[in-house]
Scaffold this motif. Structure first.
Motif, PDB file in Angstrom:
ATOM      1  N   ALA A  88      37.707  30.062  36.399  1.00 43.91           N
ATOM      2  CA  ALA A  88      37.259  31.330  36.972  1.00 43.91           C
ATOM      3  C   ALA A  88      38.452  32.234  37.248  1.00 43.91           C
ATOM      4  O   ALA A  88      38.401  33.443  36.980  1.00 43.91           O
ATOM      5  CB  ALA A  88      36.461  31.081  38.252  1.00 43.91           C
ATOM      6  N   LEU A  89      39.544  31.655  37.742  1.00 45.10           N
ATOM      7  CA  LEU A  89      40.757  32.439  38.017  1.00 45.10           C
ATOM      8  C   LEU A  89      41.350  32.977  36.717  1.00 45.10           C
ATOM      9  O   LEU A  89      41.738  34.138  36.634  1.00 45.10           O
ATOM     10  CB  LEU A  89      41.767  31.567  38.758  1.00 45.10           C
ATOM     11  CG  LEU A  89      42.993  32.244  39.346  1.00 45.10           C
ATOM     12  CD1 LEU A  89      42.602  33.290  40.366  1.00 45.10           C
ATOM     13  CD2 LEU A  89      43.898  31.212  40.002  1.00 45.10           C
ATOM     14  N   ALA A  90      41.381  32.143  35.679  1.00 48.13           N
ATOM     15  CA  ALA A  90      41.947  32.564  34.393  1.00 48.13           C
ATOM     16  C   ALA A  90      41.120  33.671  33.739  1.00 48.13           C
ATOM     17  O   ALA A  90      41.649  34.470  32.973  1.00 48.13           O
ATOM     18  CB  ALA A  90      42.047  31.371  33.448  1.00 48.13           C
ATOM     19  N   ALA A  91      39.827  33.725  34.058  1.00 46.06           N
ATOM     20  CA  ALA A  91      38.958  34.733  33.457  1.00 46.06           C
ATOM     21  C   ALA A  91      39.097  36.102  34.129  1.00 46.06           C
ATOM     22  O   ALA A  91      38.623  37.105  33.595  1.00 46.06           O
ATOM     23  CB  ALA A  91      37.491  34.272  33.521  1.00 46.06           C
TER      24      ALA A  91
ATOM     25  N   ALA B  78      46.634  37.993  39.652  1.00 47.05           N
ATOM     26  CA  ALA B  78      47.909  38.059  40.372  1.00 47.05           C
ATOM     27  C   ALA B  78      47.679  38.285  41.867  1.00 47.05           C
ATOM     28  O   ALA B  78      48.363  37.680  42.697  1.00 47.05           O
ATOM     29  CB  ALA B  78      48.786  39.172  39.790  1.00 47.05           C
ATOM     30  N   ALA B  79      46.712  39.122  42.231  1.00 43.00           N
ATOM     31  CA  ALA B  79      46.416  39.386  43.641  1.00 43.00           C
ATOM     32  C   ALA B  79      45.984  38.108  44.357  1.00 43.00           C
ATOM     33  O   ALA B  79      46.472  37.788  45.442  1.00 43.00           O
ATOM     34  CB  ALA B  79      45.335  40.458  43.768  1.00 43.00           C
ATOM     35  N   VAL B  80      45.087  37.344  43.740  1.00 43.68           N
ATOM     36  CA  VAL B  80      44.611  36.099  44.344  1.00 43.68           C
ATOM     37  C   VAL B  80      45.754  35.102  44.476  1.00 43.68           C
ATOM     38  O   VAL B  80      45.942  34.475  45.524  1.00 43.68           O
ATOM     39  CB  VAL B  80      43.447  35.493  43.515  1.00 43.68           C
ATOM     40  CG1 VAL B  80      43.117  34.081  43.985  1.00 43.68           C
ATOM     41  CG2 VAL B  80      42.214  36.385  43.594  1.00 43.68           C
ATOM     42  N   VAL B  81      46.542  34.944  43.434  1.00 47.40           N
ATOM     43  CA  VAL B  81      47.641  33.976  43.463  1.00 47.40           C
ATOM     44  C   VAL B  81      48.670  34.359  44.518  1.00 47.40           C
ATOM     45  O   VAL B  81      49.096  33.515  45.324  1.00 47.40           O
ATOM     46  CB  VAL B  81      48.299  33.842  42.066  1.00 47.40           C
ATOM     47  CG1 VAL B  81      49.611  33.080  42.146  1.00 47.40           C
ATOM     48  CG2 VAL B  81      47.345  33.157  41.108  1.00 47.40           C
TER      49      VAL B  81
ATOM     50  N   ARG C 210      37.705  42.773  45.068  1.00 45.80           N
ATOM     51  CA  ARG C 210      37.033  42.690  43.762  1.00 45.80           C
ATOM     52  C   ARG C 210      37.292  41.339  43.107  1.00 45.80           C
ATOM     53  O   ARG C 210      36.397  40.736  42.515  1.00 45.80           O
ATOM     54  CB  ARG C 210      37.502  43.822  42.841  1.00 45.80           C
ATOM     55  CG  ARG C 210      36.969  45.182  43.232  1.00 45.80           C
ATOM     56  CD  ARG C 210      37.209  46.245  42.159  1.00 45.80           C
ATOM     57  NE  ARG C 210      38.551  46.305  41.633  1.00 45.80           N
ATOM     58  CZ  ARG C 210      39.551  47.000  42.145  1.00 45.80           C
ATOM     59  NH1 ARG C 210      39.356  47.718  43.238  1.00 45.80           N
ATOM     60  NH2 ARG C 210      40.740  46.998  41.577  1.00 45.80           N
ATOM     61  N   ALA C 211      38.516  40.843  43.229  1.00 43.54           N
ATOM     62  CA  ALA C 211      38.861  39.542  42.647  1.00 43.54           C
ATOM     63  C   ALA C 211      38.068  38.424  43.319  1.00 43.54           C
ATOM     64  O   ALA C 211      37.536  37.535  42.648  1.00 43.54           O
ATOM     65  CB  ALA C 211      40.362  39.285  42.778  1.00 43.54           C
ATOM     66  N   ARG C 212      37.973  38.470  44.648  1.00 43.53           N
ATOM     67  CA  ARG C 212      37.199  37.439  45.370  1.00 43.53           C
ATOM     68  C   ARG C 212      35.736  37.479  44.960  1.00 43.53           C
ATOM     69  O   ARG C 212      35.114  36.428  44.767  1.00 43.53           O
ATOM     70  CB  ARG C 212      37.319  37.663  46.871  1.00 43.53           C
ATOM     71  CG  ARG C 212      38.651  37.312  47.452  1.00 43.53           C
ATOM     72  CD  ARG C 212      38.662  37.670  48.920  1.00 43.53           C
ATOM     73  NE  ARG C 212      39.904  37.355  49.569  1.00 43.53           N
ATOM     74  CZ  ARG C 212      40.333  37.992  50.650  1.00 43.53           C
ATOM     75  NH1 ARG C 212      39.628  38.977  51.193  1.00 43.53           N
ATOM     76  NH2 ARG C 212      41.473  37.646  51.197  1.00 43.53           N
TER      77      ARG C 212
END
Length: 193
Positions: A131-134, A141-144, A173-175
């Motif tokens: 899911a993160l890679a997608a 980058a924001a989540v990481v 948006r990423a979450r």
């Protein structure tokens, strides 16, 4: 040895960078020793590939050496500047076609007593990693940066060269995208036996 400045373990990143800008290789070695592990970890979280992460971190420090005079202590902390370099290199690497990681070939069977728990944890981690890679590059980058590297909202926003408000919106948006992707994957009937 009389003309060589002594580098103390307590020298700040700013002190070391000033010396690196003047061509001091010992100061560069100290700075790299201090920050290489974190640069590799960040790159690996962004790319999911240990080999790429090592190359990205080495390339990032090569750029630190080559462009040390461009760093402005008044604009950002050294770590923020370094993270920005690593993030940009990781995003660029992700845009290039490449080989699939060896990890995708799978692992040999594990007969340890708690193998079921490790398999379940691995499947969950794989779901999260997929899911993160997608996610789009900047959302990933924001989540990481925020959740995995533990940077503050302000620091992460600086790394991505955006305002705190814009970063908070990008992170939200990423979450939401991660939550939807994970809900879709769990709803698709994937269960741990």
């Amino acid at each position: 040895m009389s003309g060589t400045p002594v580098i103390e373990a307590s020298d700040s990143d700013g002190d070391l960078m000033a010396r690196v800008a003047g061509g001091d290789a010992a100061a560069f070695d100290r700075l790299a020793a201090r920050h290489m592990r974190r640069a590799v970890a960040l790159a690996q979280r962004l790319t999911g590939n240990p080999s790429d992460a090592d190359e990205i971190a080495q390339d990032a420090f090569l750029r630190v050496w080559q462009h040390a005079a461009r760093w402005d202590a008044g604009r950002s902390a050294f770590t923020t500047w370094l993270y920005r370099i690593v993030v940009n290199l990781a995003i660029d690497r992700g845009r290039r076609p490449g080989w699939s990681p060896l990890e995708e070939a799978g692992d040999p069977a594990d007969d340890a007593p708690d193998a079921l728990a490790r398999i379940a944890a691995r499947q969950t981690a794989d779901q999260v990693n997929r899911a993160l890679a997608a996610l789009p590059d900047r959302q990933r980058a924001a989540v990481v940066l925020f959740h995995q590297e533990g940077l503050s909202l302000r620091q992460a926003a600086e790394v991505l060269a955006m305002s705190e408000g814009a970063f908070a919106s990008l992170l939200a948006r990423a979450r939401a995208a991660l939550k939807a992707a994970l809900a879709g994957e769990l709803g698709a009937g994937e269960t741990v036996a």
